[in-house]
Design a protein around this motif. Structure first.
Motif, PDB file in Angstrom:
ATOM      1  N   UNK A 171       0.827  -1.210   0.000  1.00 58.20           N
ATOM      2  CA  UNK A 171       0.000   0.000   0.000  1.00 58.20           C
ATOM      3  C   UNK A 171       0.862   1.261   0.000  1.00 58.20           C
ATOM      4  N   UNK A 172       2.007   1.219   0.670  1.00 61.60           N
ATOM      5  CA  UNK A 172       2.908   2.366   0.653  1.00 61.60           C
ATOM      6  C   UNK A 172       3.446   2.608  -0.750  1.00 61.60           C
ATOM      7  N   UNK A 173       3.884   1.533  -1.408  1.00 60.52           N
ATOM      8  CA  UNK A 173       4.397   1.648  -2.769  1.00 60.52           C
ATOM      9  C   UNK A 173       3.304   2.150  -3.707  1.00 60.52           C
ATOM     10  N   UNK A 174       2.086   1.638  -3.541  1.00 57.10           N
ATOM     11  CA  UNK A 174       0.969   2.029  -4.407  1.00 57.10           C
ATOM     12  C   UNK A 174       0.614   3.501  -4.207  1.00 57.10           C
ATOM     13  N   UNK A 175       0.641   3.952  -2.950  1.00 50.97           N
ATOM     14  CA  UNK A 175       0.329   5.356  -2.665  1.00 50.97           C
ATOM     15  C   UNK A 175       1.372   6.278  -3.283  1.00 50.97           C
ATOM     16  N   UNK A 176       2.636   5.883  -3.188  1.00 48.75           N
ATOM     17  CA  UNK A 176       3.700   6.678  -3.815  1.00 48.75           C
ATOM     18  C   UNK A 176       3.507   6.722  -5.326  1.00 48.75           C
ATOM     19  N   UNK A 177       3.126   5.585  -5.911  1.00 48.12           N
ATOM     20  CA  UNK A 177       2.881   5.518  -7.352  1.00 48.12           C
ATOM     21  C   UNK A 177       1.732   6.435  -7.758  1.00 48.12           C
ATOM     22  N   UNK A 178       0.694   6.489  -6.925  1.00 49.32           N
ATOM     23  CA  UNK A 178      -0.447   7.368  -7.207  1.00 49.32           C
ATOM     24  C   UNK A 178      -0.016   8.829  -7.162  1.00 49.32           C
ATOM     25  N   UNK A 179       0.767   9.193  -6.152  1.00 52.11           N
ATOM     26  CA  UNK A 179       1.169  10.587  -5.978  1.00 52.11           C
ATOM     27  C   UNK A 179       2.157  11.046  -7.050  1.00 52.11           C
ATOM     28  N   UNK A 180       3.072  10.150  -7.432  1.00 54.38           N
ATOM     29  CA  UNK A 180       4.109  10.543  -8.390  1.00 54.38           C
ATOM     30  C   UNK A 180       3.678  10.363  -9.842  1.00 54.38           C
TER      31      UNK A 180
END
Length: 216
Positions: A171-180
């Motif tokens: 979920x952390x990786x996915x959230x970073x992917x969403x933001x970037x």
């Protein structure tokens, strides 16, 4: 969509360390990995034929998309999560649920596919990935074997620790992917939530059925 060589090597390592393909989870992981690698090699072309587009299902009757979208993995994080859930946990669950586990997974996929198509009939935003299956398996294992250790390349680690760490990392990786990268987040939340809910519901129904048998 391009993936690093290290990511591909990791997936191939998982496959080469698997025992002979005797279980559904192993066969499914093999098919999913092959689809992932072909999609990577074709720059997303293979995934475009597997992803679920509601308009293509309703207007062009491409019904296979209702059940093939889990093979259209959107990224390495989702594929690693699926590989881990099938490789480490699903085979253990098959010893309890036997042939019902594949039926649960197929039914969950069909339910999500049909529901997404009916709710978003005019949308061309695809539903891709197998997060619903990954979190279904992880939730089912966590409640079925809360403290059981699993073997990871020779080391025995408690399953609940692996599940919690990997879920948080995903979920952390996915959230970073969403933001970037402005990656779609709605489908991820929908799939993950449905997978967790279905895992809890399956455990509840199984325990209820076991209690009813004991009363008889």
């Amino acid at each position: 969509m391009h993936y690093s060589r290290h990511s591909t090597d990791l997936l191939l390592l998982i496959l080469t360390t698997m025992r002979p393909l005797r279980s559904f989870s192993q066969r499914f992981l093999l098919v999913a990995t092959m689809a992932f690698l072909l999609n990577s090699a074709s720059n997303g072309l293979v995934g475009s034929y597997l992803a679920l587009y509601p308009q293509l299902v309703l207007q062009h009757f491409q019904l296979w998309r209702l059940v093939t979208f889990p093979l259209a993995s959107p990224g390495i994080a989702g594929m690693i999560l699926l590989s881990m859930s099938m490789f480490l946990f699903a085979e253990e669950l098959e010893q309890i649920y036997r042939k019902r586990l594949p039926l649960f997974m197929l039914g969950l996929t069909g339910f999500l596919g049909v529901g997404y198509t009916l709710l978003f009939q005019n949308s061309m935003l695809p539903l891709i990935g197998a997060e619903h299956l990954s979190f279904f398996v992880l939730t089912l294992f966590l409640w079925s074997f809360p403290r059981r250790a699993v073997e990871v390349f020779g080391a025995h680690i408690r399953g609940d620790v692996i599940i919690l760490v990997s879920s948080f990392s995903f979920f952390t990786f996915s959230l970073v992917d969403v933001l970037l990268n402005k990656a779609p987040f709605f489908g991820l939340v929908l799939q993950s939530g449905l997978g967790i809910f279905s895992g809890l519901l399956t455990v509840f129904m199984y325990l209820q059925a076991a209690a009813n048998r004991r009363r008889k």
